[in-house]
Design an enzyme around this catalytic site. Structure first.
Site, short mmCIF file in Angstrom:
data_model
loop_
_atom_site.label_atom_id
_atom_site.label_comp_id
_atom_site.label_asym_id
_atom_site.label_seq_id
_atom_site.Cartn_x
_atom_site.Cartn_y
_atom_site.Cartn_z
N GLU A 166 69.49 -92.62 -24.96
CA GLU A 166 69.59 -91.22 -24.54
C GLU A 166 69.18 -91.03 -23.09
O GLU A 166 69.79 -90.23 -22.36
CB GLU A 166 68.73 -90.34 -25.46
N ASN B 194 71.26 -84.16 -24.54
CA ASN B 194 71.29 -82.93 -23.76
C ASN B 194 70.43 -83.07 -22.50
O ASN B 194 69.28 -83.49 -22.56
CB ASN B 194 70.74 -81.77 -24.60
#
Length: 1020
Positions: free
Chosen positions: A462, A429
């Protein structure tokens, strides 16, 4: 009417005037009593008339309902007071009936922030309480056209492009006492094509439909009212039909002023997690996981990757918590009821699936970059000390990728949060990355070097998504590999930058490439770019093909265009498609430009991404040349479909690199979807240098013997990755009946002098297949003896505990194998160390602690098992708990294994996020594998019922449990349970398991006797 034979029938015979003095015209009724002529019920004409009238009325009502059900929904709602959602003034804000252009420093205009007047529940005409999905999903028209071109838009997998969202204003009230949330959303949309239907996604939320409005932005556009609303459950569309069209070029706001949802522990959407403090108090938190299609579980939205928009988020929550979102906090205020209202800055243009929300009482370790960028690592307060490594590596990695892409992150901060419960490893995210605790936290006192390696790898993955996935995003899930494949290759770049001594590019081959080469050698595999035709296909696209094969083919691309051109191509791609969505062809074009058209990259890479599988290159000697030809590599060639109309014909553009015995310069020749030739040289030839290509190489027997002799004489002549590649290729080729097993097994003799981790890892993984397949056969005893003879010399040499990460990895894998095969010195050492730890609480070397626990459990009984279980529950270090949980599956007591397996259904024993991990631990011993398979088949319906919605769990558990199944009996059982209770989110995994089982059965029929003979002849 009731009928009873003991009473006579009463029949009205006639009516006639009464003859009496008054003669007032009264009629008398003559009643005749008759015995029934036969059994049955009799009614008067009057009663028949009443009954007929009633039936006609019912038919009319049903007809009207069918005709008008979509217009007026037969439900009513009642309110429950909800203090938390009140405004700062204690008044409920009401939606505007018409919106004007609103700027307030926010783009595209937005409606006033809305709060919910009450927690509403709805009762429908059948009297049942409306479920979490809102109103009944059958309220869409029942006449579905058979022609797919004329299907209504809500009966297709993707939303129409008539409306395009540009701005969201979302407000969430998160109640961690009652585990519910309330929300409102305003979606600004541009009308690309005139339409009278407004469609968006929603799932597992209750929309109060009377609060849904479609309002024009400005006075120049016509106002429209909603005629009816309905919900399509299969595609999760909320559809509103308007009383007129929205004109093309206009702008509107879709306003959903009230909706509700439950905060569950299902690890999707907005869910709750918990942890215990040192004092034993349970603390709850809310976290989110929206990828791939669960943003719609949190707020109504256009939940597809190419519907990018700007999001302004407001979170209202109880005091005592921090609220985190993708962007920095803009303003915080206290409401009249004491709850806190947090307003966050608007996001950049982004996809819905990378939004994130966390409400928790965590503590952070922070770092500020020179440009003001903020990096924070969050964890529960008692785990704060475990955040140091993540912060240090995070600083290096953000600096590295900023330089590599020549572009800074446009979100001004990055929060990385470790939550106690998370389905995957982590989620990228934008600005709020969420991890399971073992993927972010590292304690050097008790965590192993492999724990540190995995934290580093996952974090690098990530962070790489910031540029590849967040800034630039695939258009649709069929190109998911663009996100995951690139993040998977880039993570190794960042790791090598921070820790060059780790030798990550060689480890990449055995830990990331070899596993996917097994799956991709099955006929049930799929292309890297796979069509998405069903909603369940989206979940299943998150598999080893998208991640590992995606990485492997990009590694090959980087190998033949070079480091410089690869970097320039990625920089151009990010600059060109920043804040946009792109497809694979647009990526290939940027690489073609980066190499100045030296290669037409699309032409090459389409053969690797648009067809299933990969090739084996056969090296044959013909006169004075080596002929290199190619064919598809399959573990079971008999399963190949002769009618397969693959457009590439299972031919590839192959960059074949090689070295020869008397000239170590790397040479390259292309196999352009056909064979190639090179000049024959004396001595050996080694293909696929550094294992940069995603293919296997097979040689003639004489060449295999030369390569084997070189390994015995001086194995360091070959690169480390190629020593692993020779072992991996030989055993895979033998498994596919393309090479004799005696050649593959003879190669392993050199390992007695091998002191590098990567070749040993390739051998352990290759030989594990043999161990799993013959575990119940006589030859297993000879195999164990052969392995003892092989590992003993290295065990006596590789005793490094301190040293580089590869040295620690080697020591761990050698000690592990020595204990597994019963090497007396190793077992004695591990057992005595375990007993000392159990009795005196001695400190174990973190890199071998899991092996010590395992031997103690394996050699012990219930007392040892329960002791380790209690230790696992009491530790505050997630990685230490994970090691102990792994060791528990090593017990040789069947009743303990069955108890452990059944605990996966008890969340108080095993968290849902750990179920798939625990099941993987059952693959370590023959007994555990047997118990796991029986448990899997007897509890299959329960597994699907409990975990079938999880996108990762069953797709991983199925291949884990069935990898070594090799009997017709078990194949029939698996076919039956998959047919009777199909796993919708894991159908591909089930197909792969059946294909692999059939391949295993064929393998046993073909090879067992040959291997048994070789082992008998080579055991001392």
């Amino acid at each position: 009417m009731d009928c009873n034979d003991k009473y006579p029938d009463v029949t009205i015979a006639e009516q006639r005037p009464l003859t009496n003095a008054n003669n007032v015209g009264t009629k008398e009724t003559v009643v005749t009593l008759r015995q029934p002529r036969d059994k049955g019920c009799y009614m008067s004409r009057f009663q028949v008339g009443i009954l007929c009238s009633f039936l006609i009325l019912v038919i009319v009502i049903i007809t009207l309902l069918v005709l008008f059900f979509g217009t007026e929904v037969g439900c009513f709602c009642y309110g429950i007071s909800r203090g938390p959602a009140s405004s700062a003034q204690g008044q409920t804000q009401k939606p505007n009936t018409r919106l004007s252009n609103v700027t307030d420093n926010l783009p595209f205009g937005t409606a006033t922030n809305l709060t919910n007047p009450g927690h509403r529940k709805c009762v429908c005409i059948n009297g049942s309480l409306a479920d979490n999905h809102g109103l009944d999903s059958t309220i869409f028209p029942t006449q579905t056209p058979t022609d797919t071109n004329t299907l209504p838009p809500w009966r297709r997998i993707r939303l129409p492009r008539d409306l395009v969202p540009s701005f969201y204003e979302v407000q969430l009230t998160v109640d961690l006492t009652h585990f519910i949330y309330h929300g409102s959303v305003n979606i600004s949309v541009r009308v690309v094509k005139a339409t009278s239907f407004v469609m968006f996604h929603r799932n597992a939320i209750d929309i109060i439909e009377r609060t849904v409005q479609v309002l024009p932005i400005g006075d120049q556009y016509p106002a429209r009212k909603i005629k009816r609303q309905f919900y399509d459950n299969e595609y999760q569309f909320h559809v509103a039909e308007l009383d007129g069209e929205l004109p093309a070029g206009s702008e509107y706001v879709i306003q959903v002023a009230e909706y509700d949802g439950h905060i569950r522990d299902n690890l999707t959407g907005l869910y709750f997690s918990s942890y215990k403090t040192k004092e034993g108090r349970t603390r709850y938190l809310a976290s989110s996981q929206l990828q791939p299609t669960d943003a719609r579980k949190v707020f109504p939205c256009f939940d597809e990757p190419d519907f990018k928009a700007i999001f302004k988020i407001t979170i209202i929550h109880q005091p005592g918590y921090q609220a985190l979102c993708n962007m920095p906090l803009y303003r915080s205020s206290v409401l009249n009821n004491g709850w806190l209202k947090k307003e966050f800055d608007p996001t950049p243009i982004m996809s819905t699936y990378i939004l994130a929300f966390v409400v928790a009482d965590f503590k952070s370790r922070n770092y500020s970059f020179n440009n003001g960028y903020q990096l924070r690592i969050w964890a529960q307060p008692d785990a704060y000390s475990q955040t140091k490594h993540a912060l240090e590596f995070g600083v290096k990695t953000y600096n590295f990728f900023t330089e590599y892409f020549n572009t800074s992150d446009v979100v001004p901060k990055a929060d990385h949060v470790a939550v106690p419960d998370f389905s995957g490893g982590a989620m990228e995210n934008w600005g709020l990355v969420i991890y399971r605790e073992t993927a972010l936290l590292y304690d050097p006192q008790v965590s192993s070097s492999s724990n540190k390696y995995m934290v580093t790898l996952i974090m690098a993955h990530e962070i790489a998504h910031t540029w590849f996935g967040n800034m630039v995003t695939m258009k649709w899930w069929d190109d998911l590999w663009l996100n995951e494949g690139f993040a998977s290759i880039l993570m190794y770049f960042a790791m090598d930058n921070a820790y060059p001594e780790w030798n990550v590019f060689a480890i990449q081959v055995v830990e990331y490439m070899f596993p996917v080469m097994v799956k991709d050698a099955l006929v049930t595999s799929h292309p890297v770019s796979a069509d998405i035709e069903d909603p369940n296909d989206i979940q299943q696209s998150f598999d080893i093909i998208s991640y590992n094969k995606g990485m492997a083919v990009l590694r090959m691309l980087q190998g033949f265009i070079g480091w410089k051109s690869f970097k320039e191509g990625l920089q151009l791609y990010v600059r060109r498609y920043k804040f946009k969505n792109a497809e694979r062809d647009e990526l290939w074009q940027t690489f073609t430009e980066a190499v100045n058209n030296t290669y037409i990259v699309k032409k090459i890479m389409d053969t690797w991404t648009r067809q299933t599988g990969y090739p084996v290159v056969n090296v044959r000697t013909v006169n004075n040349t080596f002929i290199l030809d190619q064919e598809r590599f399959l573990l079971n060639q008999e399963e190949a479909d002769p009618l397969d109309d693959n457009p590439f014909g299972y031919r590839w553009y192959i960059p074949f690199t090689y070295i020869i015995q008397y000239d170590r310069d790397v040479r390259k020749v292309w196999l352009n979807m056909e064979a190639a030739t090179i000049n024959r040289t004396e001595g050996w030839l080694l293909g696929n240098v550094d294992y940069m290509g995603f293919f296997r190489v097979n040689y003639e027997k004489d060449m295999w013997m030369r390569l084997g002799d070189q390994l015995l004489y001086n194995h360091t002549v070959f690169p480390e990755a190629n020593r692993a590649g020779l072992i991996g290729d030989a055993f895979a080729l033998a498994r596919a009946n393309l090479l004799d097993y005696d050649i593959a097994l003879n190669l392993t003799r050199y390992l007695k002098s091998e002191l590098s981790y990567v070749p040993w890892r390739a051998f352990v993984d290759s030989i594990e297949f043999l161990r799993g397949m013959i575990a119940t056969k006589e030859a297993y005893v000879y195999l164990q003896q052969y392995l003892r003879d092989l590992v003993a010399p290295v065990y006596n040499t590789a005793t490094y505990v301190k040293g580089s990460l590869p040295d620690k990895y080697l020591h761990r894998i050698i000690l592990g194998m020595a204990c597994d095969v019963g090497l007396e010195n190793a077992v004695s050492y591990a057992k005595s160390t375990f007993n000392a730890w159990k009795k005196y609480n001695t400190i174990l070397a973190s890199d071998v602690s899991v092996l010590i626990y395992s031997v103690g459990i394996r050699e012990g009984g219930t007392d040892e098992w329960d002791f380790v279980w209690e230790k696992a529950q009491s530790t505050s270090v997630a990685s230490e708990r994970e090691m102990m949980m792994e060791a528990l599956a090593q017990t040789q007591k069947p009743w303990l294994l069955w108890r452990y397996a059944n605990w996966v259904f008890d969340p108080n024993k095993i968290k849902k996020q750990d179920v798939r991990v625990v099941m993987s631990y059952f693959t370590k011993t023959p007994l555990a594998r047997s118990v796991a398979l029986e448990f899997f088949m007897t509890r299959w319906k329960d597994l699907v019922s409990r975990f079938g919605h999880d996108p990762f769990l069953l797709p991983e558990v199925i291949p884990t449990v069935t990898s070594y199944v090799n009997s017709e009996f078990h194949l029939r059982q698996l076919e039956t349970i998959f047919k009777e209770t199909p796993p919708k989110t894991a159908s591909k995994a089930a197909e792969n398991a059946l294909a692999l089982t059939r391949s295993n059965i064929k393998w046993m029929e073909t090879y067992y006797e040959k291997i048994a003979v070789w082992l008998k002849d080579n055991v001392t």
